[in-house]
Design a protein around this motif. Sequence first.
Motif, short mmCIF file in Angstrom:
data_model
loop_
_atom_site.label_atom_id
_atom_site.label_comp_id
_atom_site.label_asym_id
_atom_site.label_seq_id
_atom_site.Cartn_x
_atom_site.Cartn_y
_atom_site.Cartn_z
N HIS A 244 22.99 -38.89 15.35
CA HIS A 244 21.85 -38.45 16.17
C HIS A 244 22.22 -38.10 17.61
O HIS A 244 21.34 -37.73 18.38
CB HIS A 244 20.77 -39.53 16.18
CG HIS A 244 20.38 -39.99 14.80
ND1 HIS A 244 19.70 -39.19 13.91
CD2 HIS A 244 20.60 -41.18 14.16
CE1 HIS A 244 19.50 -39.87 12.78
NE2 HIS A 244 20.04 -41.07 12.89
N GLY A 245 23.49 -38.23 17.99
CA GLY A 245 23.89 -37.88 19.35
C GLY A 245 23.40 -38.88 20.39
O GLY A 245 22.94 -39.99 20.07
N GLU A 246 23.47 -38.47 21.66
CA GLU A 246 23.09 -39.35 22.77
C GLU A 246 21.60 -39.70 22.73
O GLU A 246 21.21 -40.82 23.08
CB GLU A 246 23.43 -38.66 24.11
CG GLU A 246 24.91 -38.68 24.45
CD GLU A 246 25.35 -40.01 25.05
OE1 GLU A 246 24.47 -40.80 25.45
OE2 GLU A 246 26.56 -40.25 25.10
N GLU A 247 20.76 -38.74 22.33
CA GLU A 247 19.33 -39.02 22.26
C GLU A 247 19.05 -40.13 21.25
O GLU A 247 18.27 -41.05 21.51
CB GLU A 247 18.57 -37.75 21.87
CG GLU A 247 18.57 -36.66 22.93
CD GLU A 247 17.85 -37.10 24.20
OE1 GLU A 247 16.91 -37.94 24.10
OE2 GLU A 247 18.22 -36.64 25.29
N GLY A 248 19.72 -40.05 20.10
CA GLY A 248 19.54 -41.10 19.11
C GLY A 248 20.08 -42.43 19.59
O GLY A 248 19.52 -43.48 19.28
N LEU A 249 21.15 -42.40 20.38
CA LEU A 249 21.72 -43.64 20.91
C LEU A 249 20.77 -44.29 21.89
O LEU A 249 20.58 -45.52 21.88
CB LEU A 249 23.06 -43.32 21.58
CG LEU A 249 24.00 -44.49 21.85
CD1 LEU A 249 24.38 -45.21 20.57
CD2 LEU A 249 25.26 -43.99 22.55
#
Length: 372
Positions: free
Chosen positions: A85-90
């Motif tokens: 999910h990338g940085e947003e998911g993190l």
Amino acid sequence: MYSASCFLILLLLLGAVVSAADLYKTLELSRHASEQDIRKAYKRLSRKYHPDKNKDPGAEERFVEVAHAYEVLSDETKRQVYDRHGEEGLRAHEGGQQQHANPFDMFSSFFNGGFGGPQQARRGPTAVMDFEVSLADMYTGASIDFMMKKHVLCDHCRGSGAASDGDIQPCRGCGGSGVKISKQQIFPGMFAQTQSTCNDCGGRGTVIVKKCPHCGGEKVVEHTQHYTLEIEPGMPEGHEIVFDGEGDESPDWEAGDVVLRVRSKKEEGGWRRKESTLYWRETIAIDEALLGFKRNVTHLDGHVIELDRKGITQPGYVQTIEGEGMPIFGQSAHGNLYIEYNVVLPTELSSDMRRKLGEAFYESGHPGRDEL
């Protein structure tokens, strides 16, 4: 070292910077990088960009980015979330409050105290090798590609030596403890207890029931790795270039370093070097030694030096040419060039030449002189 306010500003900027960054690219890795690859990349880049060693503009920001990338990718859970999910998911995974560790604390923890401190993990041996390059490369500087064989962890078993995780089982000989305990009666009712390393598992506590088909249970395989050696102009003889963490890999230690000692090739005749000084031997004929001459010498980088001698040049005479020696390492200046002249005599003379030399040196018919 750095004020708290400056560090807080860096952390605030980090959120904007890393959100658009690829954390794998930050560590100069592919998305298939192993844990050891990630650790090795952080070790190399954090040393390279640490503000205490690197004063270049942007080095401190790069140091912070590297720390954040390592913080995420070295954590198995965070890495899985980031990969999907990338940085947003993190950030969503952490409840919108993504916390960044202090990069300087992380560095100190990783190196157990910073530069020069003892490593937490056991390190493998350092390999030291001599590497010969041409004197021309040491004069001009060069990028030299070369290949080197080393042992790397098996890609199939990642250093376990087993065909699968299920093929690693507790040792039956020691019950998984790695040691065997035996009792010996000394007197009736009195026993002595001894403890020894289990010879079935070698003290590991586990045995492999099916070996990895790729490495045959050796845990490592031989691999030929490509490297690039950067030669700087005027590099001293024996100068050491360190390839950090590029030694033989093993599941039992962190890879050591490879150290190359750079030296110029020993060549017969031609150019010779002593520190920042260059030497060249020029051979001339007897007529040039007596009457003078003009000659060109092609330097190591291809530029031409004109030798212009008028009058007599004695055998063994040394001419000094300032500023035409080796570059002085780390500076813009050059050392001196010394030209040594070697005068070659003819192996035989024609009768006409003997007569002319006699006239030139002794004047024809001079009493007390025999003809040559």
